[in-house]
Design a protein around this motif. Structure first.
Motif, PDB file in Angstrom:
ATOM      1  N   LEU A  64      33.193  -6.272 -52.832  1.00 53.60           N
ATOM      2  CA  LEU A  64      34.228  -6.805 -51.958  1.00 53.60           C
ATOM      3  C   LEU A  64      33.626  -7.323 -50.649  1.00 53.60           C
ATOM      4  O   LEU A  64      33.994  -8.397 -50.166  1.00 53.60           O
ATOM      5  CB  LEU A  64      35.284  -5.741 -51.686  1.00 53.60           C
ATOM      6  CG  LEU A  64      36.583  -6.221 -51.095  1.00 53.60           C
ATOM      7  CD1 LEU A  64      37.223  -7.301 -51.937  1.00 53.60           C
ATOM      8  CD2 LEU A  64      37.535  -5.052 -50.931  1.00 53.60           C
ATOM      9  N   GLY A  65      32.691  -6.579 -50.101  1.00 51.50           N
ATOM     10  CA  GLY A  65      32.019  -7.023 -48.871  1.00 51.50           C
ATOM     11  C   GLY A  65      31.284  -8.336 -49.070  1.00 51.50           C
ATOM     12  O   GLY A  65      31.341  -9.237 -48.221  1.00 51.50           O
ATOM     13  N   LEU A  66      30.583  -8.453 -50.185  1.00 48.91           N
ATOM     14  CA  LEU A  66      29.863  -9.688 -50.494  1.00 48.91           C
ATOM     15  C   LEU A  66      30.829 -10.855 -50.647  1.00 48.91           C
ATOM     16  O   LEU A  66      30.629 -11.937 -50.077  1.00 48.91           O
ATOM     17  CB  LEU A  66      29.045  -9.515 -51.779  1.00 48.91           C
ATOM     18  CG  LEU A  66      28.329 -10.748 -52.309  1.00 48.91           C
ATOM     19  CD1 LEU A  66      27.275 -11.230 -51.317  1.00 48.91           C
ATOM     20  CD2 LEU A  66      27.701 -10.449 -53.664  1.00 48.91           C
ATOM     21  N   LEU A  67      31.893 -10.641 -51.392  1.00 47.52           N
ATOM     22  CA  LEU A  67      32.874 -11.707 -51.608  1.00 47.52           C
ATOM     23  C   LEU A  67      33.518 -12.146 -50.296  1.00 47.52           C
ATOM     24  O   LEU A  67      33.673 -13.342 -50.046  1.00 47.52           O
ATOM     25  CB  LEU A  67      33.946 -11.244 -52.599  1.00 47.52           C
ATOM     26  CG  LEU A  67      33.462 -11.057 -54.036  1.00 47.52           C
ATOM     27  CD1 LEU A  67      34.483 -10.280 -54.858  1.00 47.52           C
ATOM     28  CD2 LEU A  67      33.145 -12.395 -54.681  1.00 47.52           C
ATOM     29  N   ARG A  68      33.863 -11.199 -49.461  1.00 49.15           N
ATOM     30  CA  ARG A  68      34.454 -11.543 -48.155  1.00 49.15           C
ATOM     31  C   ARG A  68      33.463 -12.319 -47.300  1.00 49.15           C
ATOM     32  O   ARG A  68      33.835 -13.265 -46.613  1.00 49.15           O
ATOM     33  CB  ARG A  68      34.904 -10.286 -47.416  1.00 49.15           C
ATOM     34  CG  ARG A  68      36.228  -9.775 -47.955  1.00 49.15           C
ATOM     35  CD  ARG A  68      36.857  -8.756 -47.062  1.00 49.15           C
ATOM     36  NE  ARG A  68      37.324  -9.402 -45.842  1.00 49.15           N
ATOM     37  CZ  ARG A  68      37.580  -8.763 -44.724  1.00 49.15           C
ATOM     38  NH1 ARG A  68      37.409  -7.468 -44.655  1.00 49.15           N
ATOM     39  NH2 ARG A  68      38.018  -9.395 -43.674  1.00 49.15           N
ATOM     40  N   SER A  69      32.202 -11.902 -47.320  1.00 53.72           N
ATOM     41  CA  SER A  69      31.217 -12.561 -46.454  1.00 53.72           C
ATOM     42  C   SER A  69      30.962 -14.006 -46.868  1.00 53.72           C
ATOM     43  O   SER A  69      30.730 -14.855 -46.014  1.00 53.72           O
ATOM     44  CB  SER A  69      29.903 -11.774 -46.404  1.00 53.72           C
ATOM     45  OG  SER A  69      29.211 -11.861 -47.621  1.00 53.72           O
ATOM     46  N   VAL A  70      31.026 -14.297 -48.165  1.00 55.10           N
ATOM     47  CA  VAL A  70      30.774 -15.685 -48.592  1.00 55.10           C
ATOM     48  C   VAL A  70      32.004 -16.570 -48.480  1.00 55.10           C
ATOM     49  O   VAL A  70      31.883 -17.769 -48.260  1.00 55.10           O
ATOM     50  CB  VAL A  70      30.179 -15.780 -50.024  1.00 55.10           C
ATOM     51  CG1 VAL A  70      28.858 -15.054 -50.122  1.00 55.10           C
ATOM     52  CG2 VAL A  70      31.143 -15.314 -51.085  1.00 55.10           C
ATOM     53  N   SER A  71      33.192 -15.985 -48.613  1.00 57.11           N
ATOM     54  CA  SER A  71      34.400 -16.816 -48.587  1.00 57.11           C
ATOM     55  C   SER A  71      35.041 -16.908 -47.204  1.00 57.11           C
ATOM     56  O   SER A  71      35.754 -17.870 -46.919  1.00 57.11           O
ATOM     57  CB  SER A  71      35.437 -16.298 -49.590  1.00 57.11           C
ATOM     58  OG  SER A  71      35.924 -15.035 -49.203  1.00 57.11           O
ATOM     59  N   ARG A  72      34.787 -15.944 -46.369  1.00 61.50           N
ATOM     60  CA  ARG A  72      35.482 -15.887 -45.077  1.00 61.50           C
ATOM     61  C   ARG A  72      35.260 -17.120 -44.191  1.00 61.50           C
ATOM     62  O   ARG A  72      36.228 -17.629 -43.611  1.00 61.50           O
ATOM     63  CB  ARG A  72      35.105 -14.618 -44.329  1.00 61.50           C
ATOM     64  CG  ARG A  72      35.992 -14.397 -43.141  1.00 61.50           C
ATOM     65  CD  ARG A  72      35.796 -13.058 -42.539  1.00 61.50           C
ATOM     66  NE  ARG A  72      36.881 -12.824 -41.605  1.00 61.50           N
ATOM     67  CZ  ARG A  72      37.199 -11.664 -41.158  1.00 61.50           C
ATOM     68  NH1 ARG A  72      36.535 -10.603 -41.559  1.00 61.50           N
ATOM     69  NH2 ARG A  72      38.178 -11.526 -40.309  1.00 61.50           N
ATOM     70  N   PRO A  73      34.026 -17.619 -44.046  1.00 65.62           N
ATOM     71  CA  PRO A  73      33.880 -18.803 -43.185  1.00 65.62           C
ATOM     72  C   PRO A  73      34.732 -19.984 -43.666  1.00 65.62           C
ATOM     73  O   PRO A  73      35.407 -20.636 -42.870  1.00 65.62           O
ATOM     74  CB  PRO A  73      32.383 -19.119 -43.258  1.00 65.62           C
ATOM     75  CG  PRO A  73      31.740 -17.826 -43.610  1.00 65.62           C
ATOM     76  CD  PRO A  73      32.729 -17.115 -44.499  1.00 65.62           C
ATOM     77  N   TRP A  74      34.719 -20.241 -44.967  1.00 63.50           N
ATOM     78  CA  TRP A  74      35.513 -21.350 -45.513  1.00 63.50           C
ATOM     79  C   TRP A  74      37.000 -21.073 -45.312  1.00 63.50           C
ATOM     80  O   TRP A  74      37.766 -21.944 -44.905  1.00 63.50           O
ATOM     81  CB  TRP A  74      35.196 -21.565 -46.993  1.00 63.50           C
ATOM     82  CG  TRP A  74      35.944 -22.715 -47.584  1.00 63.50           C
ATOM     83  CD1 TRP A  74      37.098 -22.655 -48.299  1.00 63.50           C
ATOM     84  CD2 TRP A  74      35.627 -24.103 -47.472  1.00 63.50           C
ATOM     85  NE1 TRP A  74      37.514 -23.919 -48.654  1.00 63.50           N
ATOM     86  CE2 TRP A  74      36.612 -24.829 -48.154  1.00 63.50           C
ATOM     87  CE3 TRP A  74      34.577 -24.807 -46.863  1.00 63.50           C
ATOM     88  CZ2 TRP A  74      36.601 -26.206 -48.252  1.00 63.50           C
ATOM     89  CZ3 TRP A  74      34.564 -26.189 -46.969  1.00 63.50           C
ATOM     90  CH2 TRP A  74      35.585 -26.869 -47.659  1.00 63.50           C
ATOM     91  N   HIS A  75      37.389 -19.852 -45.604  1.00 61.43           N
ATOM     92  CA  HIS A  75      38.801 -19.489 -45.463  1.00 61.43           C
ATOM     93  C   HIS A  75      39.258 -19.630 -44.006  1.00 61.43           C
ATOM     94  O   HIS A  75      40.293 -20.236 -43.733  1.00 61.43           O
ATOM     95  CB  HIS A  75      39.039 -18.058 -45.955  1.00 61.43           C
ATOM     96  CG  HIS A  75      40.457 -17.632 -45.836  1.00 61.43           C
ATOM     97  ND1 HIS A  75      41.396 -17.968 -46.776  1.00 61.43           N
ATOM     98  CD2 HIS A  75      41.105 -16.958 -44.869  1.00 61.43           C
ATOM     99  CE1 HIS A  75      42.570 -17.502 -46.398  1.00 61.43           C
ATOM    100  NE2 HIS A  75      42.420 -16.890 -45.237  1.00 61.43           N
ATOM    101  N   ASP A  76      38.477 -19.061 -43.090  1.00 63.33           N
ATOM    102  CA  ASP A  76      38.874 -19.054 -41.676  1.00 63.33           C
ATOM    103  C   ASP A  76      38.819 -20.432 -41.026  1.00 63.33           C
ATOM    104  O   ASP A  76      39.645 -20.744 -40.173  1.00 63.33           O
ATOM    105  CB  ASP A  76      37.995 -18.093 -40.874  1.00 63.33           C
ATOM    106  CG  ASP A  76      38.267 -16.631 -41.196  1.00 63.33           C
ATOM    107  OD1 ASP A  76      39.233 -16.335 -41.936  1.00 63.33           O
ATOM    108  OD2 ASP A  76      37.506 -15.785 -40.701  1.00 63.33           O
ATOM    109  N   GLU A  77      37.861 -21.241 -41.425  1.00 65.13           N
ATOM    110  CA  GLU A  77      37.660 -22.539 -40.755  1.00 65.13           C
ATOM    111  C   GLU A  77      38.360 -23.708 -41.445  1.00 65.13           C
ATOM    112  O   GLU A  77      38.556 -24.754 -40.820  1.00 65.13           O
ATOM    113  CB  GLU A  77      36.161 -22.840 -40.626  1.00 65.13           C
ATOM    114  CG  GLU A  77      35.397 -21.810 -39.824  1.00 65.13           C
ATOM    115  CD  GLU A  77      35.889 -21.659 -38.391  1.00 65.13           C
ATOM    116  OE1 GLU A  77      36.320 -22.662 -37.786  1.00 65.13           O
ATOM    117  OE2 GLU A  77      35.848 -20.529 -37.871  1.00 65.13           O
TER     118      GLU A  77
END
Length: 187
Positions: A64-77
């Motif tokens: 879950l941590g790995l998935l959040r770290s790779v998707s979060r920038p795209w999701h947030d920006e």
């Protein structure tokens, strides 16, 4: 992990196809959006958790941590600002309604494309082999993701997760889905 330079059409991934089917089932979209609005949940990551469980894969905190770290920038920006713009455009009154609605629909299309690309990022990050659907794994994965935000889910949270679990595994009755999630809470 899939090689990043190889071309995969997002529409052809099993995860995107799964998401479209499950999200369209009664109650699932509303449950996802309620969790998103209450806790800032990333619906694409929530659906990935359901999809992984539907393939028989239980995720752990590291996954879950790995998935959040790779998707979060795209999701947030990208994804979240497009969603904010689309929602704002629905209530704006500066431009004529028909022009504003046309533009809002274009933003909505871009938002959907951005979500598709976020799902591709998730799909490529962790290899999930097709396996037998496991409703217990779906329940565990959904709970794992929610409890990263809220250690003690409310009754509303459990009802929303149950709707997603039922949408993923229609053979699991909603009442049984809630029990599965409650049992997972206590363990």
């Amino acid at each position: 992990m899939t090689e990043r330079n190889s071309f995969i059409s997002p529409e052809e991934t099993p995860f995107w196809q799964f998401s479209g089917i499950v999200y369209a089932r009664p109650g699932v979209a509303e449950a996802c959006l309620d969790l998103q609005d209450r806790h800032g949940i990333d619906v694409n990551l929530l659906l990935f958790c359901a999809w992984a469980g539907a393939q028989g894969r239980r995720l752990d905190g590291g996954d879950l941590g790995l998935l959040r770290s790779v998707s979060r920038p795209w999701h947030d920006e990208v994804v979240a600002p497009l969603r904010t713009a689309r929602r704002w455009l629905k209530q704006q009154s500066a431009v004529p309604e028909d022009l504003g609605e046309t533009f809002r629909e274009e933003v909505k299309t871009l938002e959907l494309q951005a979500e598709m690309l976020e799902q591709l990022v998730l799909y490529q990050e962790i290899e999930i082999d097709a396996g037998e659907s496991d409703s217990a794994a779906v329940a565990a994965n959904l709970r794992l993701y929610l409890t990263r935000f809220k250690p003690l889910p409310s009754d509303d949270d459990l009802a929303d997760l149950a709707a997603i679990l039922h949408g993923t595994c229609p053979e699991v009755a909603p009442v049984h889905a809630i029990r599965m999630l409650e049992e997972n809470v206590e363990s």
